[in-house]
Design a protein around this motif. Sequence first.
Motif, PDB file in Angstrom:
ATOM      1  N   GLN A  37      51.577  24.058  50.909  1.00 29.19           N
ATOM      2  CA  GLN A  37      52.842  24.768  50.707  1.00 29.19           C
ATOM      3  C   GLN A  37      53.129  25.001  49.219  1.00 29.19           C
ATOM      4  N   SER A  38      52.836  24.022  48.396  1.00 28.04           N
ATOM      5  CA  SER A  38      53.042  24.176  46.951  1.00 28.04           C
ATOM      6  C   SER A  38      52.115  25.234  46.376  1.00 28.04           C
ATOM      7  N   TRP A  39      50.862  25.195  46.787  1.00 25.81           N
ATOM      8  CA  TRP A  39      49.906  26.208  46.326  1.00 25.81           C
ATOM      9  C   TRP A  39      50.352  27.591  46.762  1.00 25.81           C
ATOM     10  N   ILE A  40      50.741  27.716  48.009  1.00 21.03           N
ATOM     11  CA  ILE A  40      51.125  29.013  48.550  1.00 21.03           C
ATOM     12  C   ILE A  40      52.304  29.602  47.780  1.00 21.03           C
ATOM     13  N   LYS A  41      53.329  28.816  47.567  1.00 23.91           N
ATOM     14  CA  LYS A  41      54.507  29.308  46.852  1.00 23.91           C
ATOM     15  C   LYS A  41      54.138  29.795  45.452  1.00 23.91           C
ATOM     16  N   ASP A  42      53.267  29.088  44.787  1.00 27.55           N
ATOM     17  CA  ASP A  42      52.850  29.482  43.441  1.00 27.55           C
ATOM     18  C   ASP A  42      52.026  30.770  43.476  1.00 27.55           C
ATOM     19  N   LEU A  43      51.122  30.863  44.422  1.00 23.77           N
ATOM     20  CA  LEU A  43      50.267  32.057  44.509  1.00 23.77           C
ATOM     21  C   LEU A  43      51.065  33.285  44.943  1.00 23.77           C
ATOM     22  N   VAL A  44      52.040  33.120  45.824  1.00 26.06           N
ATOM     23  CA  VAL A  44      52.889  34.244  46.226  1.00 26.06           C
ATOM     24  C   VAL A  44      53.613  34.808  45.006  1.00 26.06           C
ATOM     25  N   LYS A  45      54.131  33.923  44.190  1.00 23.16           N
ATOM     26  CA  LYS A  45      54.850  34.358  42.976  1.00 23.16           C
ATOM     27  C   LYS A  45      53.947  35.221  42.096  1.00 23.16           C
ATOM     28  N   ASP A  46      52.694  34.836  41.957  1.00 22.70           N
ATOM     29  CA  ASP A  46      51.762  35.607  41.136  1.00 22.70           C
ATOM     30  C   ASP A  46      51.400  36.945  41.779  1.00 22.70           C
ATOM     31  N   HIS A  47      51.158  36.948  43.075  1.00 25.18           N
ATOM     32  CA  HIS A  47      50.883  38.218  43.760  1.00 25.18           C
ATOM     33  C   HIS A  47      52.066  39.167  43.596  1.00 25.18           C
ATOM     34  N   GLU A  48      53.271  38.650  43.756  1.00 27.91           N
ATOM     35  CA  GLU A  48      54.454  39.500  43.643  1.00 27.91           C
ATOM     36  C   GLU A  48      54.616  40.043  42.222  1.00 27.91           C
ATOM     37  N   ALA A  49      54.296  39.250  41.215  1.00 28.59           N
ATOM     38  CA  ALA A  49      54.362  39.733  39.826  1.00 28.59           C
ATOM     39  C   ALA A  49      53.374  40.875  39.612  1.00 28.59           C
ATOM     40  N   ILE A  50      52.195  40.757  40.178  1.00 21.43           N
ATOM     41  CA  ILE A  50      51.196  41.826  40.070  1.00 21.43           C
ATOM     42  C   ILE A  50      51.676  43.074  40.820  1.00 21.43           C
ATOM     43  N   ILE A  51      52.229  42.897  41.997  1.00 19.98           N
ATOM     44  CA  ILE A  51      52.743  44.029  42.779  1.00 19.98           C
ATOM     45  C   ILE A  51      53.792  44.795  41.971  1.00 19.98           C
TER      46      ILE A  51
END
Length: 157
Positions: A102-116
Amino acid sequence: MKTNIGIKSGDCQKIVDILSKVLADEFVLYTKTRKAHYNVEGPDFHSMHLFFESQYEELEESVDDVAERIRQLGHYAPSSLKEYLALTQLSENRDNKSNDSQSWIKDLVKDHEAIIIYLRENIDPIDDLHDQGTADFLTGLMQKHEEAAWMLRAHVK
């Protein structure tokens, strides 16, 4: 041989500058996703280990595609860790140091969204520079990140 594809030299440089930042972001996110794959812990280890692997494999392909797009425009792609870290908007550091999925996912989502967001902000300006090929390419890349972010968010309750 000089590239002559109907884009003004100065405009082409602006496009390559945008693509170079995208390439850096892709590589940093690829690296973080591999780190998640290597280090995830918990009762869902096996499934998340495989899930993160599928995500970093997609990102590895995107890294290559962005670098090749830069080359198609007649420029050299940044390709060192030092260059990537200077260009990226992402951080190698994580908000949460826990290795649960869950911690990894939340961090990776934030990065994907920044790229989007970065891609969305730059598609029209690139189209305005008469590079519909790169605008289309970035639209497709944005859709890949939207799908990856959705897949990650689907794991968070």
